[in-house]
Design a protein around this motif. Structure first.
Motif, PDB file in Angstrom:
ATOM      1  N   LEU A   1       0.833  -1.212   0.000  1.00  7.54           N
ATOM      2  CA  LEU A   1       0.000   0.000   0.000  1.00  7.54           C
ATOM      3  C   LEU A   1       0.868   1.263   0.000  1.00  7.54           C
ATOM      4  CD1 LEU A   1      -2.778  -1.037   2.560  1.00  7.54           C
ATOM      5  CD2 LEU A   1      -3.027  -0.788   0.082  1.00  7.54           C
ATOM      6  N   ILE A   2       1.995   1.210   0.715  1.00 14.55           N
ATOM      7  CA  ILE A   2       2.916   2.359   0.735  1.00 14.55           C
ATOM      8  C   ILE A   2       3.494   2.571  -0.660  1.00 14.55           C
ATOM      9  CG2 ILE A   2       5.009   3.344   1.742  1.00 14.55           C
ATOM     10  CD1 ILE A   2       4.487   1.495   4.205  1.00 14.55           C
ATOM     11  N   VAL A   3       3.881   1.475  -1.306  1.00 15.27           N
ATOM     12  CA  VAL A   3       4.418   1.560  -2.667  1.00 15.27           C
ATOM     13  C   VAL A   3       3.378   2.192  -3.600  1.00 15.27           C
ATOM     14  CG1 VAL A   3       5.130   0.225  -4.691  1.00 15.27           C
ATOM     15  CG2 VAL A   3       6.044  -0.360  -2.429  1.00 15.27           C
ATOM     16  N   ASP A   4       2.126   1.737  -3.509  1.00 23.90           N
ATOM     17  CA  ASP A   4       1.061   2.274  -4.369  1.00 23.90           C
ATOM     18  C   ASP A   4       0.885   3.775  -4.162  1.00 23.90           C
ATOM     19  OD1 ASP A   4       0.587  -0.218  -5.427  1.00 23.90           O
ATOM     20  OD2 ASP A   4      -1.195  -0.630  -4.201  1.00 23.90           O
ATOM     21  N   TYR A   5       0.883   4.200  -2.895  1.00 19.64           N
ATOM     22  CA  TYR A   5       0.671   5.620  -2.594  1.00 19.64           C
ATOM     23  C   TYR A   5       1.845   6.465  -3.093  1.00 19.64           C
ATOM     24  CZ  TYR A   5      -0.804   9.747   0.095  1.00 19.64           C
ATOM     25  OH  TYR A   5      -1.218  11.002   0.465  1.00 19.64           O
ATOM     26  N   LEU A   6       3.070   5.989  -2.865  1.00 16.84           N
ATOM     27  CA  LEU A   6       4.246   6.716  -3.338  1.00 16.84           C
ATOM     28  C   LEU A   6       4.284   6.771  -4.864  1.00 16.84           C
ATOM     29  CD1 LEU A   6       7.042   5.514  -0.870  1.00 16.84           C
ATOM     30  CD2 LEU A   6       6.315   7.877  -1.232  1.00 16.84           C
ATOM     31  N   MET A   7       3.816   5.710  -5.514  1.00 19.05           N
ATOM     32  CA  MET A   7       3.762   5.712  -6.983  1.00 19.05           C
ATOM     33  C   MET A   7       2.758   6.752  -7.479  1.00 19.05           C
ATOM     34  SD  MET A   7       5.926   3.675  -8.425  1.00 19.05           S
ATOM     35  CE  MET A   7       5.239   3.440 -10.072  1.00 19.05           C
ATOM     36  N   GLN A   8       1.606   6.849  -6.799  1.00 21.37           N
ATOM     37  CA  GLN A   8       0.603   7.864  -7.170  1.00 21.37           C
ATOM     38  C   GLN A   8       1.199   9.270  -7.046  1.00 21.37           C
ATOM     39  OE1 GLN A   8      -3.076   7.496  -4.921  1.00 21.37           O
ATOM     40  NE2 GLN A   8      -2.975   5.270  -5.042  1.00 21.37           N
ATOM     41  N   LEU A   9       1.861   9.522  -5.912  1.00 22.97           N
ATOM     42  CA  LEU A   9       2.460  10.837  -5.676  1.00 22.97           C
ATOM     43  C   LEU A   9       3.558  11.130  -6.696  1.00 22.97           C
ATOM     44  CD1 LEU A   9       2.705  10.751  -1.759  1.00 22.97           C
ATOM     45  CD2 LEU A   9       1.133  12.143  -3.121  1.00 22.97           C
ATOM     46  N   SER A  10       4.355  10.104  -7.013  1.00 22.56           N
ATOM     47  CA  SER A  10       5.440  10.283  -7.983  1.00 22.56           C
ATOM     48  C   SER A  10       4.896  10.614  -9.368  1.00 22.56           C
ATOM     49  CB  SER A  10       6.303   9.013  -8.055  1.00 22.56           C
ATOM     50  OG  SER A  10       6.912   8.752  -6.802  1.00 22.56           O
ATOM     51  N   LYS A  11       3.818   9.941  -9.742  1.00 24.26           N
ATOM     52  CA  LYS A  11       3.196  10.182 -11.043  1.00 24.26           C
ATOM     53  C   LYS A  11       2.674  11.615 -11.128  1.00 24.26           C
ATOM     54  CE  LYS A  11      -0.367   8.244 -14.109  1.00 24.26           C
ATOM     55  NZ  LYS A  11      -1.438   7.225 -14.228  1.00 24.26           N
ATOM     56  N   THR A  12       2.060  12.095 -10.043  1.00 25.71           N
ATOM     57  CA  THR A  12       1.561  13.470 -10.000  1.00 25.71           C
ATOM     58  C   THR A  12       2.717  14.459 -10.057  1.00 25.71           C
ATOM     59  OG1 THR A  12      -0.295  12.704  -8.644  1.00 25.71           O
ATOM     60  CG2 THR A  12       0.083  15.076  -8.728  1.00 25.71           C
ATOM     61  N   TRP A  13       3.806  14.132  -9.358  1.00 22.66           N
ATOM     62  CA  TRP A  13       4.968  15.026  -9.292  1.00 22.66           C
ATOM     63  C   TRP A  13       5.587  15.254 -10.664  1.00 22.66           C
ATOM     64  CZ3 TRP A  13      10.328  14.690 -10.126  1.00 22.66           C
ATOM     65  CH2 TRP A  13      11.093  15.707  -9.559  1.00 22.66           C
ATOM     66  N   LYS A  14       5.539  14.242 -11.512  1.00 19.04           N
ATOM     67  CA  LYS A  14       6.106  14.375 -12.863  1.00 19.04           C
ATOM     68  C   LYS A  14       5.380  15.449 -13.661  1.00 19.04           C
ATOM     69  CE  LYS A  14       7.583   9.535 -13.150  1.00 19.04           C
ATOM     70  NZ  LYS A  14       7.297   8.211 -13.753  1.00 19.04           N
ATOM     71  N   VAL A  15       4.109  15.663 -13.338  1.00 19.62           N
ATOM     72  CA  VAL A  15       3.299  16.680 -14.017  1.00 19.62           C
ATOM     73  C   VAL A  15       3.439  18.035 -13.330  1.00 19.62           C
ATOM     74  CG1 VAL A  15       0.954  17.311 -14.720  1.00 19.62           C
ATOM     75  CG2 VAL A  15       1.654  14.901 -14.728  1.00 19.62           C
TER      76      VAL A  15
END
Length: 440
Positions: A397-411
């Protein structure tokens, strides 16, 4: 009776061991109370220890500038065993309570721990009590004091309130307890004998029963204290959490556009059980090889945690910054992408509410917390819409949340949250609640 503009303010004594130039969360709580109390009809006088004789784990001299000039601060002598501790262990630093069970101990450290747990009850700073008590009596005799507020830890400070309550009829006593007493997570590591435990529990029960009001920082801590005596009325225990001071948040948000910065401020030891978080960060780095990540710690990090970071493959992205003045720590928050916090993986941890939580909230950054799901922190983060709590074993779940945040950060490199609902945790609002208890 509440004071109004036509009445003279009520006088209150605030008795606290930790006061500037000491650093730490406990200092923030008392300092902000004192700063805001006059706005609500209460004139505080502070009784504390002489900084030249005090045993402070950390210093923050910058906080001295925040002490209101009109507030009288009475500093007293003390007599404590920490100089003896330094001599027999060869250590220069005063031990943190939370570091009671970390690292390999020498026989000298084990001896001191045994002496600390059995000769100094409730704690080694009980040697300050007779000096503080004398100063408090003098203040009460010299001016009309409506109430005293004793703030702890050290919980030995509550014994000062207990004595004053017995000696001065009509004096209102408010016991402010920032941490549990005999339920503190490292209590079992202090090697109390049965007799010492019994005496300590008696002191705790007496303080709870005799105080006119008890203030705690979380709902779960209220539950813990209510279980100590059948004579306690639940209405007597009031929850006033730690908070944030609006005046501290004057710096603009400056998240990096070059790297995804995860910041942790404060103390971190193996008791926090954050190995899964470090492994999750490593996994997310592997999945986003073109992104740059930084894991930043501002404060005191144990050797065991540093080893876990090494084993997780994160040493090249990790930055350690030693304890800094409070204002500087706020700047580090504002320069972050997201904030990381953790609750110790120990019994009775549902009610642990660190002061940093509220400053994290005021920074408007997404918060990733490792701790008990459905605990008090989880409820506040959910109420404010400010982040998520993950269980210690919640790697995926931590990995999923960090991936979501990382994807947003790229934008968009700025992940700051829209205005969130945290103003009820401002120090001014919380101090108003304390003032009402004093003026009853």
């Amino acid at each position: 009776m509440k004071s109004t503009g036509t009445h003279s303010p009520a006088h209150a004594l605030l008795i606290t061991y930790y006061w500037p130039p000491s650093g730490g969360a406990g200092v923030q709580r008392c300092l902000k109370f004192v700063k805001h109390l006059p706005q609500f009809g209460v004139t505080p006088t502070v009784i504390t220890v002489d900084e030249q004789q005090a045993s402070y784990p950390v210093l923050d001299t910058s906080l001295l500038a925040e002490v209101p000039k009109e507030v009288k601060v009475i500093r007293t002598a003390t007599r404590e065993p920490f100089e003896f501790y330094k001599k027999i262990t060869g250590k220069k630093d005063i031990p943190f309570g939370g570091f009671a069970n970390t690292g390999q101990e020498t026989w000298k450290q084990k001896l001191f721990k045994f002496l600390r747990g059995n000769l100094f009850i409730p704690d080694p700073r009980v040697g300050w009590n007779r000096f503080a008590l004398a100063a408090a009596k003098k203040s009460i005799q010299e001016q009309q004091v409506k109430a005293i507020v004793t703030s702890s830890p050290p919980h030995s400070t509550q014994l000062i309130g207990l004595k004053l309550k017995k000696q001065f009829a009509g004096l209102r006593w408010i016991a402010d307890m920032r941490d549990p007493w005999t339920d503190i997570y490292y209590y079992q590591d202090l090697n109390h004998t049965a007799l010492a435990q019994k005496l300590d529990a008696r002191y705790e029960r007496e303080a709870l029963e005799q105080a006119d009001a008890v203030v705690v920082v979380s709902e779960d801590m209220k539950r813990l204290f209510l279980n100590k005596s059948t004579n306690l009325d639940p209405k007597k225990i009031h929850v006033i959490p730690n908070g944030y001071d609006e005046a501290d948040f004057v710096h603009p948000s400056t998240p990096s556009s070059e790297e995804f910065v995860i910041t942790y401020t404060g103390t971190l030891t193996e008791a926090y059980n954050v190995t899964g978080f470090f492994q999750a960060v490593c996994e997310v780095m592997t999945k986003n090889p073109l992104m740059r990540y930084r894991l930043r710690f501002v404060g005191k990090v144990s050797a065991g945690i540093k080893q876990q970071i090494e084993e997780a493959g994160l040493p090249l992205i990790t930055e350690y910054i030693d304890y800094v003045p409070h204002e500087e720590s706020i700047k580090y928050l504002m320069a972050s992408t997201v904030l990381f916090m953790a609750i110790p993986d120990v019994p009775n941890n549902f009610g642990i509410l660190t002061g940093k939580l509220f400053e994290y909230l005021a920074s408007n950054k997404p918060i990733i917390c490792i701790g008990p799901v459905q605990g008090d922190v989880d409820k506040i983060l959910d109420e404010c819409g400010a982040g998520r709590v993950f269980h210690y074993s919640g790697f995926e779940l931590i990995v999923d949340y960090l991936m979501q945040l990382s994807k947003t950060w790229k934008v968009n490199h700025n992940l700051d949250l829209p205005i969130i609902n945290y103003t009820q945790y401002s120090r001014r609002s919380l101090t108003e609640q304390l003032a009402k208890l004093i003026l009853q």
